[in-house]
Design an enzyme around this catalytic site. Structure first.
Site, PDB file in Angstrom:
ATOM      1  N   CYS A   2       6.497  -2.595  68.096  1.00 30.21           N
ATOM      2  CA  CYS A   2       5.077  -2.027  68.911  1.00 30.21           C
ATOM      3  C   CYS A   2       5.510  -0.777  69.772  1.00 30.21           C
ATOM      4  CB  CYS A   2       4.598  -3.121  69.904  1.00 30.21           C
ATOM      5  SG  CYS A   2       4.078  -4.884  69.076  1.00 30.21           S
ATOM      6  N   ARG A  27       7.279   2.344  65.202  1.00 25.93           N
ATOM      7  CA  ARG A  27       7.752   1.150  66.005  1.00 25.93           C
ATOM      8  C   ARG A  27       6.677  -0.157  65.373  1.00 25.93           C
ATOM      9  NH1 ARG A  27      10.935   1.602  70.315  1.00 25.93           N
ATOM     10  NH2 ARG A  27      10.376  -0.195  70.946  1.00 25.93           N
ATOM     11  N   TRP A  72       2.977  -4.085  65.831  1.00 25.27           N
ATOM     12  CA  TRP A  72       3.625  -4.739  64.846  1.00 25.27           C
ATOM     13  C   TRP A  72       3.260  -6.430  64.927  1.00 25.27           C
ATOM     14  CZ3 TRP A  72       7.674  -8.265  64.057  1.00 25.27           C
ATOM     15  CH2 TRP A  72       8.170  -8.349  62.668  1.00 25.27           C
ATOM     16  N   ASN A  97       4.900  -4.969  74.478  1.00 22.48           N
ATOM     17  CA  ASN A  97       5.633  -4.891  73.521  1.00 22.48           C
ATOM     18  C   ASN A  97       6.676  -6.102  73.845  1.00 22.48           C
ATOM     19  OD1 ASN A  97       7.581  -4.356  71.273  1.00 22.48           O
ATOM     20  ND2 ASN A  97       8.605  -2.529  72.542  1.00 22.48           N
ATOM     21  N   GLY A  98       6.791  -7.076  72.980  1.00 23.88           N
ATOM     22  CA  GLY A  98       8.110  -8.146  73.203  1.00 23.88           C
ATOM     23  C   GLY A  98       7.278  -9.155  72.710  1.00 23.88           C
ATOM     24  N   GLU A 481      23.716  -2.154  50.438  1.00 25.03           N
ATOM     25  CA  GLU A 481      22.786  -1.105  51.198  1.00 25.03           C
ATOM     26  C   GLU A 481      21.848  -0.516  50.175  1.00 25.03           C
ATOM     27  OE1 GLU A 481      22.029  -0.707  54.149  1.00 25.03           O
ATOM     28  OE2 GLU A 481      21.245   1.446  54.032  1.00 25.03           O
ATOM     29  N   GLU A 488      13.203  -2.586  50.167  1.00 25.65           N
ATOM     30  CA  GLU A 488      12.294  -2.038  51.340  1.00 25.65           C
ATOM     31  C   GLU A 488      11.318  -1.214  51.222  1.00 25.65           C
ATOM     32  OE1 GLU A 488      14.141  -1.280  55.380  1.00 25.65           O
ATOM     33  OE2 GLU A 488      15.644  -0.268  54.441  1.00 25.65           O
ATOM     34  N   HIS A 504      30.164 -15.216  37.367  1.00 27.85           N
ATOM     35  CA  HIS A 504      29.882 -16.686  37.998  1.00 27.85           C
ATOM     36  C   HIS A 504      28.545 -16.903  38.136  1.00 27.85           C
ATOM     37  CE1 HIS A 504      34.306 -16.831  38.284  1.00 27.85           C
ATOM     38  NE2 HIS A 504      34.331 -15.705  39.205  1.00 27.85           N
ATOM     39  N   LYS A 603      10.365  -0.260  62.684  1.00 27.28           N
ATOM     40  CA  LYS A 603      11.796   0.334  62.932  1.00 27.28           C
ATOM     41  C   LYS A 603      12.665  -0.306  63.844  1.00 27.28           C
ATOM     42  CE  LYS A 603      14.639   3.928  62.344  1.00 27.28           C
ATOM     43  NZ  LYS A 603      15.304   3.766  61.020  1.00 27.28           N
TER      44      LYS A 603
HETATM   45  C1  F6R Z   1      16.917  -1.025  57.100  1.00 21.23           C
HETATM   46  C2  F6R Z   1      17.047  -1.183  58.565  1.00 21.23           C
HETATM   47  C3  F6R Z   1      17.291  -2.337  59.309  1.00 21.23           C
HETATM   48  C4  F6R Z   1      18.227  -2.314  60.590  1.00 21.23           C
HETATM   49  C5  F6R Z   1      18.109  -3.519  61.260  1.00 21.23           C
HETATM   50  C6  F6R Z   1      18.994  -3.252  62.516  1.00 21.23           C
HETATM   51  O1  F6R Z   1      16.916   0.191  56.501  1.00 21.23           O
HETATM   52  O2  F6R Z   1      16.897   0.044  59.084  1.00 21.23           O
HETATM   53  O3  F6R Z   1      17.959  -3.415  58.258  1.00 21.23           O
HETATM   54  O4  F6R Z   1      19.440  -1.761  60.179  1.00 21.23           O
HETATM   55  O5  F6R Z   1      16.877  -4.107  61.631  1.00 21.23           O
HETATM   56  O6  F6R Z   1      18.380  -2.293  63.182  1.00 21.23           O
HETATM   57  P1  F6R Z   1      19.509  -1.726  64.371  1.00 21.23           P
HETATM   58  O7  F6R Z   1      20.376  -0.911  63.695  1.00 21.23           O
HETATM   59  O8  F6R Z   1      18.465  -0.963  65.061  1.00 21.23           O
HETATM   60  O9  F6R Z   1      20.041  -2.730  65.354  1.00 21.23           O
END
Ligand code: F6R
Length: 608
Positions: A2, A27, A72, A97-98, A481, A488, A504, A603
């Site tokens: 948010c 966000r 969000w 937000n929260g 990764e 995603e 395995h 994000k």
């Molecule tokens: C994936 C991604 C997330 C963040 C995770 C932690 O592309 O960006 O998996 O890595 O939510 O976020 P941070 O790094 O901000 O603590």
């Protein structure tokens, strides 16, 4: 999660709010809304779509004070009734937000007191609570302070009242919020990017701060209710750094920014002739001398960076390292060792799980803490004794790219500094590592030239539903990764395995419909990896191999080779990350997904 923006000005604030929301959309983006005050009444406009849709609905809306929000969803589905701002009796409007943990109890109490709830959100209790105190004759500031005293949980809020066109009250605890100081106008936002169109002068709020903003100034009250001064800082963030420029998506832009982001992160080290602990803070040398192990806590992509670092730290620095997913660690009974350096890795520095894990580690008696983070004023940076800031610049695309590779660079520096301090690095080894670090941005630039090749390769994934990623050793986390990026943003189900683990179990998944993507650096495990790849091919699996030039893995029927320009030794995971980011990006384009704002995600994950 948010985004919040608010403003009190001598002009119409609607354009300021909308521009701010656009910049905060990363966000959360399942609904957006704003409330402005005008002629002693509040006007609320909300939309379930993106900010662009809200903009269309606000063409005729005006006001010199207002609050806005991009959501969000946590409590309640994305819908207009759940969109913020939330109102109480057309008098009070709140953005939040929260998460309010005791909202159910409060809701029952407020309902019994005659308040009518029109949403499923936890936020609406804040609006009614503030109203209940405001109705008793308290000022907006006092009513907000009284309401906040009843809340359990995390919040950043903005509040306005219909009958008070001159004041905006905001507060933070556990969620980010900062002030923007303009000329005769004052703003509040979840992050600095939303303020830049108006001002660079910002005030970072502390935990528990409550602020009253008017057109002629603001007053900050700390958690104890004392009026306090907080420094006004000039943000160095440039407007261009949050604009798309020539690129189609932020993710593409951010992938291409990696050479510069790495150069910036490594700048101070690469410009010097030797490595010093001071890059982690003034107390780093003493702290590093007192530790015998490392515990890395992180989530998602940042966790993957930690997994790579474990290899470096144990092999080069000879220091035991464990890496834990923050959301698991925080609820696990573990055995604390006060000589452990607890290292949190985070792009945003606001991730709720990582913050909670750090606080839990501290509560267990851990005293040595280090944050590796991309946001200088973030909660994690403030909570740690030591810090190393990655200088990736703002990362807007939800899928992390440049933040990840700069985290790796920072963790490699940590490894080298510890190795040196522990007598495990000769002068010539140190010089060799510095030389390789100086070359890293150029090496990444070269890998980016693979983009057209990968764009063509991605066409073969357009009809796929599953993918398997393989790596070994230092590159297994890179396979993880790669799989995370692909799932995603393209919504293809992707899994990653250490290649030796295939037989395995996961080999059962392999058939001609399962693309198998392998990271194949020329390292000590190359021959083992080649055997694993044969096992895949023998079962009809289609192989896509990102191979270093000197691996001598040949293209053949069902084996597609994408040649990497060079082998980068210990830094190879950074280079091998780039083509997997590009692959995910171009597959997402094939699939037509919303690359920068993939479904269900946001994000900055500031809720548990
Ligand atoms: C994936 C991604 C997330 C963040 C995770 C932690 O592309 O960006 O998996 O890595 O939510 O976020 P941070 O790094 O901000 O603590």
């Amino acid at each position: 999660m948010c985004g919040i923006v608010g403003a009190v000005a001598q002009r119409n604030v609607v354009p300021i709010l909308l521009e701010g929301l656009q910049r905060l959309e990363y966000r959360g983006y399942d609904s957006a809304g704003l409330v402005v005050g005008h002629d002693a009444k509040l006007t609320r406009v909300v939309s379930t779509g993106r900010v662009a849709e809200l903009t269309l609905k606000t063409a005729a809306t005006q006001g010199q004070i207002g609050i806005a929000h991009t959501r969000w969803a946590t409590h309640g589905v994305p819908s207009e009734r759940n969109a913020h701002p939330h109102m109480s009796n057309d008098l009070i409007a709140v953005v939040h937000n929260g998460i309010i943990e005791n909202y159910e109890v409060l809701r029952i109490r407020l309902t019994a007191g005659g308040y009518v709830f029109t949403s499923d959100t936890d936020t609406e209790v804040i609006a009614h609570l503030i109203h209940s105190h405001y109705a008793l004759g308290n000022s907006l500031l006092e009513a907000t302070q009284a309401a906040l005293a009843e809340l359990v949980g995390a919040y950043a809020i903005g509040v306005i009242a219909a009958d008070n066109p001159d004041q905006l009250v905001c507060a933070r605890r556990g969620s980010p919020l900062l002030l923007g100081v303009g000329i005769g106008e004052y703003l509040v936002a979840s992050d600095v990017s939303a303020l830049l169109p108006v001002t660079r002068n910002v005030v970072y709020l502390e935990e528990g701060d409550v602020v009253e903003l008017g057109r002629s100034g603001y007053r900050i009250f700390d958690a104890g209710g004392r009026c306090v001064e907080r420094a006004v800082q000039v943000s160095e963030l440039s407007n261009e750094s949050v604009e798309l420029g020539e690129y189609r998506h932020y993710m593409q832009k951010e992938i291409h920014e990696q050479p510069q982001a790495l150069a910036d992160t490594l700048e101070s080290v690469c410009n010097s002739q030797s490595l010093v602990p001071g890059i982690f803070g003034a107390e780093a040398a003493a702290t590093f001398a007192d530790i015998d192990s490392i515990l890395i806590l992180a989530c998602g992509t940042s966790y993957h960076a930690g997994l790579v670092a474990k290899f470096w730290l144990e092999e080069i620095a000879g220091i035991p390292c464990s890496v834990e997913i923050a959301s698991e660690y925080r609820y696990r009974i573990s055995v604390p060792n006060p000589k452990t350096l607890v290292t949190v890795v985070s792009q945003s520095g606001e991730t709720a799980d990582t913050q909670a894990a750090l606080n839990y580690a501290k509560s267990l008696g851990h005293i040595h803490t280090l944050a590796i983070c991309n946001v200088p004023e973030s909660a994690l940076v403030r909570l740690c004794k030591l810090r190393m800031l990655t200088r990736a610049g703002p990362e807007i695309g939800v899928a992390s790219t440049k933040a990840f590779t700069t985290q790796l660079a920072a963790l490699f520096l940590l490894t080298l500094v510890l190795a040196k301090q522990r007598g495990r690095l000769t002068v010539s080894q140190e010089q060799q590592h510095l030389h390789e670090l100086r070359h890293l941005p150029a090496a990444v630039q070269k890998v980016l030239e693979m983009e057209p090749l990968i764009a063509r390769l991605a066409e073969q994934f357009a009809d796929k539903h599953h993918a398997l990623f393989l790596g070994r050793g230092l590159h297994y986390p890179i396979a993880l990764e790669g799989a995370l990026k692909l799932k995603e943003i393209s919504y293809i189900h992707a899994e990653a395995y250490p290649a030796g683990e295939l037989k395995h179990g996961p080999l059962a998944l392999v058939d001609e419909d399962m693309p198998v993507i392998s990271v194949a650096p020329n390292d000590a495990l190359l021959e083992k990896l080649k055997s694993n790849l044969q096992e895949v091919r023998a079962r009809g699996g289609e192989l896509y191999v990102f191979a270093d030039a000197d691996t001598h893995i040949r293209a053949a029927d069902g084996i597609h080779i994408m040649q990497m320009p060079e082998h980068a030794g210990y830094l190879s995971p950074i280079l091998h990350t780039i083509p997997l980011q590009l692959l995910a990006y171009y597959v997402a384009l094939q699939k037509g997904t919303d690359v920068d704002k993939p479904r269900n995600l946001a994000k900055s994950v500031t809720v548990e």
